[in-house]
Design a protein around this motif. Structure first.
Motif, mmCIF file in Angstrom:
data_model
loop_
_atom_site.group_PDB
_atom_site.id
_atom_site.type_symbol
_atom_site.label_atom_id
_atom_site.label_comp_id
_atom_site.label_asym_id
_atom_site.label_seq_id
_atom_site.Cartn_x
_atom_site.Cartn_y
_atom_site.Cartn_z
ATOM 1 N N THR A 1 0.837 -1.208 0.000
ATOM 2 C CA THR A 1 0.000 0.000 0.000
ATOM 3 C C THR A 1 0.865 1.247 0.000
ATOM 4 O OG1 THR A 1 -1.706 -1.193 1.224
ATOM 5 C CG2 THR A 1 -1.873 1.211 1.166
ATOM 6 N N CYS A 2 1.918 1.230 0.836
ATOM 7 C CA CYS A 2 2.838 2.368 0.892
ATOM 8 C C CYS A 2 4.269 1.853 0.931
ATOM 9 C CB CYS A 2 2.560 3.225 2.131
ATOM 10 S SG CYS A 2 3.666 4.654 2.296
ATOM 11 N N SER A 3 5.099 2.353 0.028
ATOM 12 C CA SER A 3 6.531 2.049 0.038
ATOM 13 C C SER A 3 7.276 3.290 0.521
ATOM 14 C CB SER A 3 7.026 1.663 -1.357
ATOM 15 O OG SER A 3 6.478 0.427 -1.760
ATOM 16 N N VAL A 4 8.131 3.100 1.507
ATOM 17 C CA VAL A 4 8.930 4.193 2.054
ATOM 18 C C VAL A 4 10.387 3.916 1.714
ATOM 19 C CG1 VAL A 4 9.607 5.446 4.136
ATOM 20 C CG2 VAL A 4 7.279 4.524 3.939
ATOM 21 N N VAL A 5 11.024 4.828 1.038
ATOM 22 C CA VAL A 5 12.414 4.656 0.620
ATOM 23 C C VAL A 5 13.309 5.469 1.546
ATOM 24 C CG1 VAL A 5 14.089 5.024 -1.222
ATOM 25 C CG2 VAL A 5 11.774 4.217 -1.759
ATOM 26 N N LEU B 1 1.061 4.586 -2.755
ATOM 27 C CA LEU B 1 1.851 5.767 -2.412
ATOM 28 C C LEU B 1 3.293 5.362 -2.181
ATOM 29 C CD1 LEU B 1 2.149 8.772 -1.597
ATOM 30 C CD2 LEU B 1 1.573 8.075 0.745
ATOM 31 N N THR B 2 4.211 6.123 -2.768
ATOM 32 C CA THR B 2 5.637 5.973 -2.515
ATOM 33 C C THR B 2 6.113 7.236 -1.812
ATOM 34 O OG1 THR B 2 5.946 4.564 -4.463
ATOM 35 C CG2 THR B 2 7.903 5.654 -3.561
ATOM 36 N N VAL B 3 6.861 7.067 -0.731
ATOM 37 C CA VAL B 3 7.360 8.211 0.033
ATOM 38 C C VAL B 3 8.877 8.216 -0.009
ATOM 39 C CG1 VAL B 3 7.320 9.444 2.227
ATOM 40 C CG2 VAL B 3 5.341 8.060 1.550
ATOM 41 N N ALA B 4 9.436 9.320 -0.471
ATOM 42 C CA ALA B 4 10.891 9.483 -0.542
ATOM 43 C C ALA B 4 11.393 10.083 0.760
ATOM 44 C CB ALA B 4 11.265 10.383 -1.719
ATOM 45 N N CYS B 5 12.118 9.279 1.535
ATOM 46 C CA CYS B 5 12.786 9.740 2.757
ATOM 47 C C CYS B 5 14.277 9.457 2.633
ATOM 48 C CB CYS B 5 12.211 9.023 3.983
ATOM 49 S SG CYS B 5 10.473 9.344 4.315
ATOM 50 N N ASP B 6 14.781 9.568 1.405
ATOM 51 C CA ASP B 6 16.156 9.158 1.118
ATOM 52 C C ASP B 6 17.135 10.325 1.039
ATOM 53 O OD1 ASP B 6 14.710 9.855 -1.153
ATOM 54 O OD2 ASP B 6 15.753 8.478 -2.483
ATOM 55 N N GLY B 7 16.834 11.422 1.752
ATOM 56 C CA GLY B 7 17.830 12.457 1.964
ATOM 57 C C GLY B 7 17.953 13.491 0.874
ATOM 58 N N ARG B 8 18.931 14.382 1.086
ATOM 59 C CA ARG B 8 19.067 15.551 0.210
ATOM 60 C C ARG B 8 19.510 15.180 -1.199
ATOM 61 N NH1 ARG B 8 24.622 18.580 2.176
ATOM 62 N NH2 ARG B 8 25.867 16.722 2.549
ATOM 63 N N PHE B 9 20.085 13.982 -1.377
ATOM 64 C CA PHE B 9 20.446 13.528 -2.714
ATOM 65 C C PHE B 9 19.485 12.437 -3.169
ATOM 66 C CE2 PHE B 9 24.598 14.833 -0.788
ATOM 67 C CZ PHE B 9 24.731 16.000 -1.520
#
Length: 410
Positions: A5-9, A158-166
């Motif tokens: 349902t939700c992927s968090v990177v 939903l995909t959530v990008a929590c993979d930092g400034r780069f």
């Protein structure tokens, strides 16, 4: 091809808090972390009062309290030739009047243990997101590669990008941003701490603009240098670094030769930016992926965690009901705190860092704090304002009811 349902990177603080909160709501969530463990040289080991309160609300306060940590409640610096208290948290109207200095891998392992108790949570280590899956204008999931070289896809609502400034996902989604030039970069290194050293402080010296944070058995040291000056400064003997600090902090005199190689001093290039829009259909960016912060005040982690809490509270009911997630609502909720904090950091750059760097270059034999700090030192009521904003944050977020457990005080 797989589905969640939700992927968090990204398995940093924002990603792990978000995964835990969504899983406690019953959302099927998969967190991807490209490394095999959390044992890395994290520089952001500060846990602010709002995050400490959040841990209490989640019922994790007692477990967090058992982690090895140091509590920092005062900042000291050179005023009129002697070290004085520039700021203190001891009288702030918050539950926890200190910043906990905790190895970030310990915090992340704690969150992972709590999340793995939820049946709808999955954590995949050694799994790196490599791109996004597009269906027209919508981001329908991610592609990934494991450490062994296997590749695959995870489709998600939903995909959530929590993979930092780069952020890989932010770049793949082609989200435009605005950036600001910071006037400095940072050297990071550690010095051993003796029992006779000051306890529980952040020590600031104007010469070389050094900041020392008490980590218990060592000092975490940061030296602010002019932007782009790293190659030139490394032409000097490396022992000059600690020797110059010891001129202001004489108790460091027995550690001048501890740092013997420039490889022991790491460079952090400071960037500040903010996405114009933190989302597109099917994708949301949080934390540094949405707004890279300056290290001033150590607020980046706290702000990212607050983003995650707001996102979980807003989006969990929609993801459970199959309603299209209102990603714009998350940005509306978190934009003001981000804008105000970045403005405060840029003001600190202009009023504190740049004058201090100028003094260090033009008058290297004078140990004096910038005028702004000297004025704040004489006005306790005024100097408490920026510290309160750093400690509490702007628009602090609290755990949603579905994620709360009986708080256990420390």
């Amino acid at each position: 091809m797989e589905y969640s349902t939700c992927s968090v990177v990204g398995g940093g603080p924002a990603g792990m808090f978000l995964g835990l909160l969504l899983a406690r709501a019953g959302v099927r969530v998969t967190v991807l972390e490209k490394h095999g463990d959390f044992l890395r040289d994290f520089r952001g080991d500060t846990v602010h009062p709002t995050t400490l309160e959040l841990l209490d609300e989640l019922g994790l306060g007692a477990e967090f309290g058992r982690l090895p940590q140091r509590h920092v409640s005062e900042v000291k610096g050179p005023i009129n030739g002697r070290m004085q208290t520039l700021a203190t948290m001891k009288h702030l109207p918050v539950r926890h009047r200190y910043i906990a200095m905790v190895p970030q891998w310990d915090l992340l392992n704690l969150l992972a243990r709590a999340a793995e108790r939820e049946p709808s949570f999955e954590l995949r280590m050694n799994t790196e997101a490599t791109g996004v899956i597009r269906e027209g204008e919508r981001i329908a999931g991610i592609t990934y590669r494991t450490k062994s070289g296997a590749t695959g896809e995870i489709r998600a609502e939903l995909t959530v990008a929590c993979d930092g400034r780069f952020s890989v996902l932010r770049a793949a989604a082609e989200l435009p941003s605005r950036s600001w030039t910071a006037p400095f970069d940072v050297w990071w290194f550690a010095l051993p701490r003796n029992d006779s050293d000051p306890v529980g402080d952040v020590q600031i010296t104007a010469r070389m603009v050094a900041v020392l944070a008490d980590r218990g058995d060592y000092w975490q040291c940061a030296i602010i240098i002019p932007k782009g000056a790293d190659p030139q400064l490394r032409q000097r003997p490396v022992t000059d670094v600690v020797a110059t600090m010891a001129r202001v902090l004489p108790w460091l005199g027995d550690r001048i030769d501890v740092v013997r190689d420039w490889d022991d001093i790491k460079l952090l290039e400071v960037h500040m930016d903010r996405l114009h829009r933190w989302y597109r259909e099917g994708l949301l960016c949080l934390g540094d992926a949405a707004h890279a912060m300056s290290p001033m005040g150590g607020v980046g982690i706290n702000l990212a965690v607050q983003d995650a809490v707001a996102a979980a509270r807003i989006l969990a009911p929609q993801l459970l009901s199959g309603t299209a997630p209102d990603l714009a609502a998350v940005q509306r909720r978190r934009l003001l705190p981000t804008v105000l904090m970045q403005r405060m950091q840029r003001a600190m750059h202009a009023k504190v860092v740049e004058p201090a760097l100028s003094n260090a270059v033009e008058r290297p034999d004078i140990e004096q704090a910038p005028l702004t700090l000297r004025i704040l030192c004489r006005l306790p009521g005024i100097r408490a304002i920026p510290l309160f904003l750093v400690a509490r944050g702007i628009r602090p977020e609290h755990a949603p009811d579905f994620a709360r457990r009986t708080p256990v005080s420390r």
